[in-house]
Enzyme design. Sequence first.
Site, PDB file in Angstrom:
ATOM      1  N   PRO A  86      12.777 105.898 -32.164  1.00 10.36           N
ATOM      2  CG  PRO A  86      10.975 104.405 -32.213  1.00 10.36           C
ATOM      3  CD  PRO A  86      11.694 105.356 -31.344  1.00 10.36           C
ATOM      4  CD  GLU A 113       2.351 102.042 -26.875  1.00  2.76           C
ATOM      5  OE1 GLU A 113       2.650 101.944 -28.079  1.00  2.76           O
ATOM      6  OE2 GLU A 113       2.384 101.081 -26.082  1.00  2.76           O
ATOM      7  NE  ARG A 151      35.301 103.549 -28.133  1.00  4.01           N
ATOM      8  CZ  ARG A 151      35.972 103.798 -29.225  1.00  4.01           C
ATOM      9  NH1 ARG A 151      35.505 104.656 -30.111  1.00  4.01           N
ATOM     10  NH2 ARG A 151      37.096 103.189 -29.479  1.00  4.01           N
ATOM     11  CG  ASP A 166      44.451 104.130 -36.538  1.00  2.00           C
ATOM     12  OD1 ASP A 166      45.618 103.752 -36.625  1.00  2.00           O
ATOM     13  OD2 ASP A 166      44.120 105.219 -36.039  1.00  2.00           O
TER      14      ASP A 166
HETATM   15  N1  4FN Z   1      11.569 102.526 -28.795  1.00  2.06           N
HETATM   16  C1  4FN Z   1       9.965 100.760 -34.565  1.00  2.06           C
HETATM   17  C2  4FN Z   1       8.727 101.270 -34.919  1.00  2.06           C
HETATM   18  C3  4FN Z   1       7.835 101.692 -33.964  1.00  2.06           C
HETATM   19  C4  4FN Z   1       8.172 101.624 -32.605  1.00  2.06           C
HETATM   20  C5  4FN Z   1       9.410 101.130 -32.245  1.00  2.06           C
HETATM   21  C6  4FN Z   1       9.819 101.054 -30.822  1.00  2.06           C
HETATM   22  C7  4FN Z   1      10.572 102.554 -26.557  1.00  2.06           C
HETATM   23  C8  4FN Z   1       8.944 104.390 -26.038  1.00  2.06           C
HETATM   24  C9  4FN Z   1       9.761 104.121 -28.379  1.00  2.06           C
HETATM   25  C10 4FN Z   1      13.656 101.971 -30.588  1.00  2.06           C
HETATM   26  C11 4FN Z   1      14.647 101.755 -31.535  1.00  2.06           C
HETATM   27  C12 4FN Z   1      15.754 102.544 -31.594  1.00  2.06           C
HETATM   28  C13 4FN Z   1      15.351 104.924 -29.031  1.00  2.06           C
HETATM   29  C14 4FN Z   1      10.302 100.707 -33.207  1.00  2.06           C
HETATM   30  C15 4FN Z   1      14.902 103.821 -29.735  1.00  2.06           C
HETATM   31  C16 4FN Z   1      13.757 103.016 -29.658  1.00  2.06           C
HETATM   32  C17 4FN Z   1      15.875 103.590 -30.684  1.00  2.06           C
HETATM   33  C18 4FN Z   1      12.672 103.269 -28.667  1.00  2.06           C
HETATM   34  C19 4FN Z   1       9.388 102.969 -25.709  1.00  2.06           C
HETATM   35  C20 4FN Z   1       8.595 104.511 -27.515  1.00  2.06           C
HETATM   36  C21 4FN Z   1      10.323 102.724 -28.057  1.00  2.06           C
HETATM   37  C22 4FN Z   1      10.418 100.537 -37.013  1.00  2.06           C
HETATM   38  C23 4FN Z   1      12.269 101.045 -35.504  1.00  2.06           C
HETATM   39  C24 4FN Z   1      11.228  98.812 -35.469  1.00  2.06           C
HETATM   40  C25 4FN Z   1       9.326 101.640 -28.493  1.00  2.06           C
HETATM   41  C26 4FN Z   1      10.962 100.295 -35.629  1.00  2.06           C
HETATM   42  N2  4FN Z   1      16.854 104.507 -30.546  1.00  2.06           N
HETATM   43  N3  4FN Z   1       9.041 101.680 -29.894  1.00  2.06           N
HETATM   44  O1  4FN Z   1      10.842 100.486 -30.510  1.00  2.06           O
HETATM   45  O2  4FN Z   1      12.777 104.119 -27.818  1.00  2.06           O
HETATM   46  O3  4FN Z   1      16.538 105.301 -29.559  1.00  2.06           O
END
Ligand code: 4FN
Length: 230
Positions: A86, A113, A151, A166
């Site tokens: 995130p 986490e 892609r 496009d």
């Molecule tokens: N997520 C937010 C804030 C704090 C934590 C999270 C969250 C999966 C391991 C990360 C989430 C979103 C988009 C990976 C989200 C992404 C993840 C991603 C992701 C478990 C820790 C976690 C403010 C964004 C809502 C859990 C916001 N793109 N923690 O989702 O991996 O790639």
Amino acid sequence: MKFDVLSLFPNYFQGPLSESMIARAQKSELLEINCVDIRDYCKDKHKQADDRPYGGGPGMVMMAEPVSEAIRAMKTSKSKVVYLSPQGKPLDQKLAKELSKEKHLILLCGHYEGVDQRVLESDVDMEISIGDYVLTNGCLAACVLIDVVARFVPGVLGHPESSANDSFEKGRLDCPHYTRPQNFEGKEVPEVLLSGNHQEIDKWRQKNAFLQTQKKRPDLNLVLGEPNNE
Ligand code: 4FN
């Protein structure tokens, strides 16, 4: 182009990456996708990949050593290591196109986490986010990234000239689409699409793509506004 996907659920990817275009691209060896179980790089007999966070609090943290070992086992001089998180740079078409020029991406998926910060500092080149919502883990994010990037790899797309493509390239939505029957529950297909006048049809499609973008995603015209011809 090669992807190594590092996670605690290597089977997670069997579905999404074994269907459609991505499956075909793997069969034709345009893409190679290798799913790696981080647990294989745990040295202790219990294969522990997570531990409690320093400072206390709920949840678990992925341990530095197995994650780091897994990354280093896959890494070559041509690799780019991406952590899906995130905190990452938002994924869009522009970033995907840049990534598609890489030979080898190592994608690290977070669980619990997340990953011990020191791995991110030592072994990760770039953090990328697929959007602002909470996910259970990073596996879906890795699937999204692979789909979006693949892609752009030459030969992966069946029809590189498709109108949908496009529209994406121009950073706006597509126009509405119609197929048979000509009348569905009293609703007619727009006249111009039946006219056979390709110049008029093109004009209609461009206008409606623009109108649809203005109405539903006015932000897209601003964000992806610069036409991207290549
Ligand atoms: N997520 C937010 C804030 C704090 C934590 C999270 C969250 C999966 C391991 C990360 C989430 C979103 C988009 C990976 C989200 C992404 C993840 C991603 C992701 C478990 C820790 C976690 C403010 C964004 C809502 C859990 C916001 N793109 N923690 O989702 O991996 O790639």
